[in-house]
Design a protein around this motif. Structure first.
Motif, PDB file in Angstrom:
ATOM      1  N   ALA A 162       0.799  -1.157  -0.143  1.00  0.00           N
ATOM      2  CA  ALA A 162      -0.007   0.086   0.101  1.00  0.00           C
ATOM      3  C   ALA A 162       0.900   1.198   0.008  1.00  0.00           C
ATOM      4  O   ALA A 162       1.847   1.150   0.637  1.00  0.00           O
ATOM      5  N   ILE A 163       0.391   2.115  -0.652  1.00  0.00           N
ATOM      6  CA  ILE A 163       1.024   3.568  -0.820  1.00  0.00           C
ATOM      7  C   ILE A 163       0.287   4.653  -0.311  1.00  0.00           C
ATOM      8  O   ILE A 163      -1.152   4.661  -0.862  1.00  0.00           O
ATOM      9  N   THR A 164       0.501   5.059   0.517  1.00  0.00           N
ATOM     10  CA  THR A 164      -0.303   6.195   1.400  1.00  0.00           C
ATOM     11  C   THR A 164       0.380   7.541   1.477  1.00  0.00           C
ATOM     12  O   THR A 164       1.552   7.573   1.439  1.00  0.00           O
ATOM     13  N   ARG A 165      -0.443   8.741   0.814  1.00  0.00           N
ATOM     14  CA  ARG A 165       0.330  10.049   0.794  1.00  0.00           C
ATOM     15  C   ARG A 165      -0.843  10.959   1.698  1.00  0.00           C
ATOM     16  O   ARG A 165      -1.543  11.391   1.088  1.00  0.00           O
ATOM     17  N   PRO A 166      -0.374  11.250   2.938  1.00  0.00           N
ATOM     18  CA  PRO A 166      -1.311  11.926   3.630  1.00  0.00           C
ATOM     19  C   PRO A 166      -1.072  13.419   3.246  1.00  0.00           C
ATOM     20  O   PRO A 166       0.012  13.752   2.399  1.00  0.00           O
ATOM     21  N   PHE A 167      -2.141  14.078   3.600  1.00  0.00           N
ATOM     22  CA  PHE A 167      -2.094  15.469   2.835  1.00  0.00           C
ATOM     23  C   PHE A 167      -0.808  16.214   2.975  1.00  0.00           C
ATOM     24  O   PHE A 167      -0.168  16.845   2.114  1.00  0.00           O
ATOM     25  N   ILE A 168      -0.478  16.375   4.350  1.00  0.00           N
ATOM     26  CA  ILE A 168       0.876  17.049   4.697  1.00  0.00           C
ATOM     27  C   ILE A 168       1.939  16.641   3.928  1.00  0.00           C
ATOM     28  O   ILE A 168       2.965  17.042   3.332  1.00  0.00           O
ATOM     29  N   ALA A 169       2.131  15.319   3.898  1.00  0.00           N
ATOM     30  CA  ALA A 169       3.370  14.559   3.031  1.00  0.00           C
ATOM     31  C   ALA A 169       3.356  14.712   1.724  1.00  0.00           C
ATOM     32  O   ALA A 169       4.501  15.173   1.075  1.00  0.00           O
ATOM     33  N   ARG A 170       2.099  14.812   1.150  1.00  0.00           N
ATOM     34  CA  ARG A 170       1.887  15.439  -0.349  1.00  0.00           C
ATOM     35  C   ARG A 170       2.649  16.609  -0.483  1.00  0.00           C
ATOM     36  O   ARG A 170       3.201  16.918  -1.560  1.00  0.00           O
ATOM     37  N   LEU A 171       2.457  17.563   0.265  1.00  0.00           N
ATOM     38  CA  LEU A 171       3.085  18.985   0.443  1.00  0.00           C
ATOM     39  C   LEU A 171       4.456  18.888   0.167  1.00  0.00           C
ATOM     40  O   LEU A 171       5.254  19.560  -0.789  1.00  0.00           O
ATOM     41  N   PHE A 172       5.041  18.013   0.840  1.00  0.00           N
ATOM     42  CA  PHE A 172       6.452  17.763   0.683  1.00  0.00           C
ATOM     43  C   PHE A 172       6.991  16.965  -0.325  1.00  0.00           C
ATOM     44  O   PHE A 172       7.912  16.597  -0.431  1.00  0.00           O
ATOM     45  N   GLY A 173       5.908  16.206  -1.040  1.00  0.00           N
ATOM     46  CA  GLY A 173       6.342  15.251  -2.234  1.00  0.00           C
ATOM     47  C   GLY A 173       6.696  13.976  -1.569  1.00  0.00           C
ATOM     48  O   GLY A 173       7.521  13.272  -2.187  1.00  0.00           O
ATOM     49  N   ALA A 174       6.107  13.620  -0.428  1.00  0.00           N
ATOM     50  CA  ALA A 174       6.688  12.059   0.340  1.00  0.00           C
ATOM     51  C   ALA A 174       5.294  11.428   0.374  1.00  0.00           C
ATOM     52  O   ALA A 174       4.311  11.794   0.412  1.00  0.00           O
ATOM     53  N   ALA A 175       5.690  10.112   0.558  1.00  0.00           N
ATOM     54  CA  ALA A 175       4.718   9.198   0.640  1.00  0.00           C
ATOM     55  C   ALA A 175       5.098   7.841   1.472  1.00  0.00           C
ATOM     56  O   ALA A 175       6.492   7.865   1.608  1.00  0.00           O
ATOM     57  N   ARG A 176       4.293   7.228   1.752  1.00  0.00           N
ATOM     58  CA  ARG A 176       4.599   5.885   2.727  1.00  0.00           C
ATOM     59  C   ARG A 176       4.293   4.681   2.154  1.00  0.00           C
ATOM     60  O   ARG A 176       3.333   4.655   1.288  1.00  0.00           O
ATOM     61  N   LEU A 177       5.162   3.721   2.260  1.00  0.00           N
ATOM     62  CA  LEU A 177       5.051   2.434   1.647  1.00  0.00           C
ATOM     63  C   LEU A 177       4.704   1.333   2.696  1.00  0.00           C
ATOM     64  O   LEU A 177       5.779   1.310   3.797  1.00  0.00           O
ATOM     65  N   GLU A 178       3.683   0.579   2.389  1.00  0.00           N
ATOM     66  CA  GLU A 178       3.539  -0.459   3.325  1.00  0.00           C
ATOM     67  C   GLU A 178       3.592  -1.797   2.919  1.00  0.00           C
ATOM     68  O   GLU A 178       2.555  -1.825   2.147  1.00  0.00           O
ATOM     69  N   LEU A 179       4.469  -2.707   3.308  1.00  0.00           N
ATOM     70  CA  LEU A 179       4.254  -3.955   2.974  1.00  0.00           C
ATOM     71  C   LEU A 179       3.540  -5.018   3.929  1.00  0.00           C
ATOM     72  O   LEU A 179       3.857  -4.894   5.098  1.00  0.00           O
ATOM     73  N   SER A 180       2.280  -5.374   3.576  1.00  0.00           N
ATOM     74  CA  SER A 180       1.693  -6.064   4.548  1.00  0.00           C
ATOM     75  C   SER A 180       2.080  -7.686   4.354  1.00  0.00           C
ATOM     76  O   SER A 180       2.040  -8.174   3.109  1.00  0.00           O
ATOM     77  N   VAL A 181       2.452  -8.455   5.322  1.00  0.00           N
ATOM     78  CA  VAL A 181       2.325  -9.743   5.278  1.00  0.00           C
ATOM     79  C   VAL A 181       1.336 -10.418   6.407  1.00  0.00           C
ATOM     80  O   VAL A 181       0.756  -9.802   7.137  1.00  0.00           O
ATOM     81  N   ALA A 182       1.042 -11.582   6.313  1.00  0.00           N
ATOM     82  CA  ALA A 182       0.129 -12.206   7.180  1.00  0.00           C
ATOM     83  C   ALA A 182       0.488 -12.181   8.449  1.00  0.00           C
ATOM     84  O   ALA A 182       1.970 -12.416   8.614  1.00  0.00           O
ATOM     85  N   GLY A 183      -0.420 -12.003   9.555  1.00  0.00           N
ATOM     86  CA  GLY A 183       0.032 -12.080  10.738  1.00  0.00           C
ATOM     87  C   GLY A 183      -0.491 -10.610  11.576  1.00  0.00           C
ATOM     88  O   GLY A 183      -0.508  -9.677  10.866  1.00  0.00           O
ATOM     89  N   GLN A 184      -0.413 -10.808  12.960  1.00  0.00           N
ATOM     90  CA  GLN A 184      -0.988  -9.571  13.516  1.00  0.00           C
ATOM     91  C   GLN A 184       0.208  -8.502  13.813  1.00  0.00           C
ATOM     92  O   GLN A 184       1.465  -8.792  13.854  1.00  0.00           O
TER      93      GLN A 184
END
Lengths: 536, 182
Positions: free
Chosen positions: A126-148
């Motif tokens: 998943a790639i998320t770009r929160p609004f403030i991060a978008r202003l900085f041109g940054a984004a968050r990358l999340e790799l999900s694997v099974a498990g809590q």
């Protein structure tokens, strides 16, 4: 399979750093805001405490008068410097690495953590770009694997790199690396390198274009596979949802009580109710606006969000159950929604749950398209009628070889309305369950993803010679249970489905094996299967 | 049920609820049952339940918490429930069964609310072996088969220690040959 061409590792397999603005985005802004707020509020008190006398005027004048100005400035600058150093250190110590087998993240100054996610265990990116991060041109990358709570987060990265990085990771992870080769990598990585060299005035221009750019890059997916939702329909679907009824009823009750004049105090309940309702809709709308789902070479890509944009890519075969459903109020418009079960459901973390909604609201043709993306095997010609039958009709659909096995008539004692629609069908590589007359549902579970099959019978069902059938999948919003089925019929279905589950699992396994042998990485994962902590 | 080490051996004549006109969910094959000693574990559980339930209701009755006859009715209900559970315990234990079929593990339990679960071996994520205090005294163990779905809930209680270990090894090796990822 030919000799696999290994795509170049991002960063050449070295440890890489995150976006320089990361500490600020992760909480620095909040910290500064809090400090500013506190200072602004207690300023008077501080002056009083340290300097004394309410008659004192400006802080700086007072400090200057007493000769403390130098000290005060030194303390402030010292505090700032300490904060900057801490932020800088935390940024320097937070590194990630991507190699053939896994994605690794190291972080922490005093307490070091080192987390590793095997590539072949990735359930989605998943790639998320929160609004403030978008202003900085940054984004968050999340790799999900099974498990809590088992996800690897790369926050924050340069916005222009993220999509390429995801592509690289999925390419490394997928068995298709031999066919895909290096070709699609070269152009975007070359293009991404250029803008960094440009001067500062174009940075603003670049931010603006990034903010205004369409959420889904038009080149990323063939346009005919893209499903979008018009904002008008979204608004309509929200108005026609059950939440509206609840809000309306509460509002009416409150208005009546207030108007009757006996309890004026209830008036003060109206405002929070109103605000709560508005907040509920605003959240739903901003989450679903600009929704798009598309087939990309890496898997199904779901994107959504107006200010904070997110998009999520599901590699093939990571969907554990699909439900097509229609609330009662949507029926006049023939609108449907689709949601799925997937592994790697994050239970903690604020708002970073992986998306389970694959279609917030859509027409029948949208449903067709999305199902085709999610389960290509299901959308073939000889099972298409099953989907339609599962969505709208009840009873038998004559004229087709594969059909729903309906519940017996005596089921009406337990399910007076929905027994007629209750039924199941085995369609190729998936099991379809149809249920619900008021709240119509069609559940499809890929046979290879069924974890176990359960048959249950309580005393009432026994008296009626009925039983219930459940297909267990990973936890999620979809539950695959049928309650009033014929006993004898479901025993044979139980056998048939468990056989289908086994063969589908074995088939998938054998198709995965050659790749494991060629890379060496998945091989070792095989032998670690019994120890889930290795999956981290 | 005379043979206490029945878990490893199968009983072909599975008389449990298989009269010709049954409306029960009956699935054929040779069901293996758990050790008869497991009835002891169940009985201890029922006894504990009885002590707590009867004790609590007695306290209420003696302190006249409720109106006069109600308290004693509650005590009576607690006694009856405990007695019924005592009587049913052996049957409940006998209803627990499992089968190692070619491709999947079959598990059943329950009299009133009967349940049969089929888990393909390849779906195994891990296997737990637990021993409670009473079960340990009787030399029994409980084997839990965990898949990615929390609802699977296959827990085979009352296996003799050696059987539990060998069953675990057998299941692990079966899962190894039929592995499917998640």
């Amino acid at each position: 399979m030919t000799e696999p061409v290994t795509p170049p590792l991002p960063g050449g397999g070295d440890w890489l750093r995150l976006h320089p603005a990361t500490p600020l985005l992760k909480g620095g802004i909040a910290l500064i805001a809090v400090i500013g707020f506190v200072l602004a509020n207690v300023r008077e008190r501080l002056i009083e405490m340290f300097v004394g006398g309410p008659e004192s005027g400006d802080l700086f004048d007072e400090l200057n008068r007493r000769g403390h100005l130098g000290w005060a400035i030194a303390i402030v600058i010292g505090g700032l410097a300490l904060g900057v150093v801490a932020f800088y250190l935390s940024w320097r110590m937070h590194t990630y690495r991507i190699n053939d087998e896994a994605v690794e993240v190291r972080s922490g100054i005093l307490f070091r953590t080192h987390r590793q996610a095997r590539l072949d265990r990735i359930q989605g990116i998943a790639i998320t770009r929160p609004f403030i991060a978008r202003l900085f041109g940054a984004a968050r990358l999340e790799l999900s694997v099974a498990g809590q709570d088992a996800k690897v987060q790369l926050a924050y990265l340069r916005g222009s790199d993220v999509d390429r990085l995801r592509h690289d990771i999925l390419l490394l992870a997928s068995a298709r690396r031999a066919e895909e080769g290096v070709a699609p990598l070269v152009t975007p990585s070359g293009a991404a390198g250029v803008p960094d060299a440009v001067g500062p005035d174009s940075i603003i221009g670049r931010r603006v274009t990034e903010l205004l750019a369409p959420e889904l890059d038009p080149q990323a997916a063939p346009p005919e596979s893209v499903v979008r939702i018009s904002p008008l329909r979204l608004a309509g679907s929200l108005l026609a949802s059950g939440g509206t009824l609840v809000v309306l009823i509460i509002a009416i009750v409150l208005v009546i009580v207030t108007a009757s004049g006996r309890e004026i105090g209830f008036f003060f309940l109206l405002v929070p109710t109103f605000l709560g309702g508005v907040g509920y809709y605003a959240r739903k709308v901003t989450r679903s606006l600009r929704f798009s789902i598309a087939a990309t070479p890496d898997g199904v890509r779901v994107g959504y969000g107006l200010l904070t944009t997110s998009n999520d890519t599901l590699p093939p075969g990571r969907i554990h159950a699909i439900e097509v459903y229609q609330p009662l109020l949507w029926r006049p418009f023939d609108w449907w929604a689709i949601r799925i079960n997937r592994a790697g459901h994050a239970s903690s973390g604020s708002g970073s749950q992986p998306a389970t909604t694959m279609l917030p609201v859509g027409t029948r043709s949208d449903v067709d398209k999305v199902l085709g993306l999610l389960l290509p095997g299901l959308a073939s010609a000889d099972t298409r009628h099953l989907i339609l039958a599962g969505m709208v009709s009840s009873g038998a659909t004559p004229g087709f070889a594969v059909d729903f096995v309906p519940a017996p008539r005596r089921g009406r004692w337990l399910r007076p309305f929905s027994w007629r629609r209750t039924g199941y069908a085995l369609a190729g590589d998936a099991v379809l369950l149809r249920k619900g007359l008021v709240w119509r549902q069609l559940v499809a579970v890929p046979a290879a993803r069924i974890q176990s099959i359960r048959i249950e019978q309580g005393p009432l069902a026994r008296a009626l010679d009925l039983c219930s059938l459940t297909l267990d999948t990973v936890a999620g919003p979809v539950s695959a249970t049928l309650s009033v089925l014929d006993r004898a019929g479901s025993i044979s279905a139980f056998d048939a489905i468990s056989r289908a589950a086994t063969t589908a699992g074995a088939l998938e396994d054998s198709s995965r094996r050659p790749m494991g042998a060629s890379s060496g990485g998945t091989r070792s994962a095989d032998s670690h299967q019994q120890r889930p902590e290795d999956d981290r | 049920m005379s043979d206490p080490t029945n878990a490893a051996g199968a009983d072909a004549k599975d008389s449990f609820g298989s009269s010709p006109t049954t409306k029960r969910v009956v699935i054929g094959g040779e069901w293996r049952r758990v050790s008869a000693k497991y009835i002891g574990v169940e009985l201890v559980g029922v006894a504990l339940f009885g002590v707590v339930a009867i004790g609590a209701t007695l306290v209420f009755a003696l302190t006249k918490w409720f109106a006069e006859p109600l308290g004693w009715i509650a005590v009576g209900v607690a006694v009856v429930v405990t007695l019924v559970m005592f009587v049913v315990a052996p049957r409940r234990v006998r209803s627990i069964g499992y089968q190692l079929r070619d491709d999947d593990l079959l598990f059943r339990r329950g009299i009133m609310f009967h349940r049969v679960v089929s888990v393909p071996y390849g779906r195994m994520q891990l296997i737990d072996i637990n021993r409670g205090p009473v079960a340990r005294f009787l030399g029994l163990a409980e084997l839990r088969f965990v898949t990615a779905a929390a609802a699977t809930g296959v827990t085979i209680p009352g296996l003799p220690d050696a059987d539990a270990d060998s069953l675990r090894d057998a299941l692990v090796s079966l899962a190894e040959t039929r592995r499917a990822g998640l």
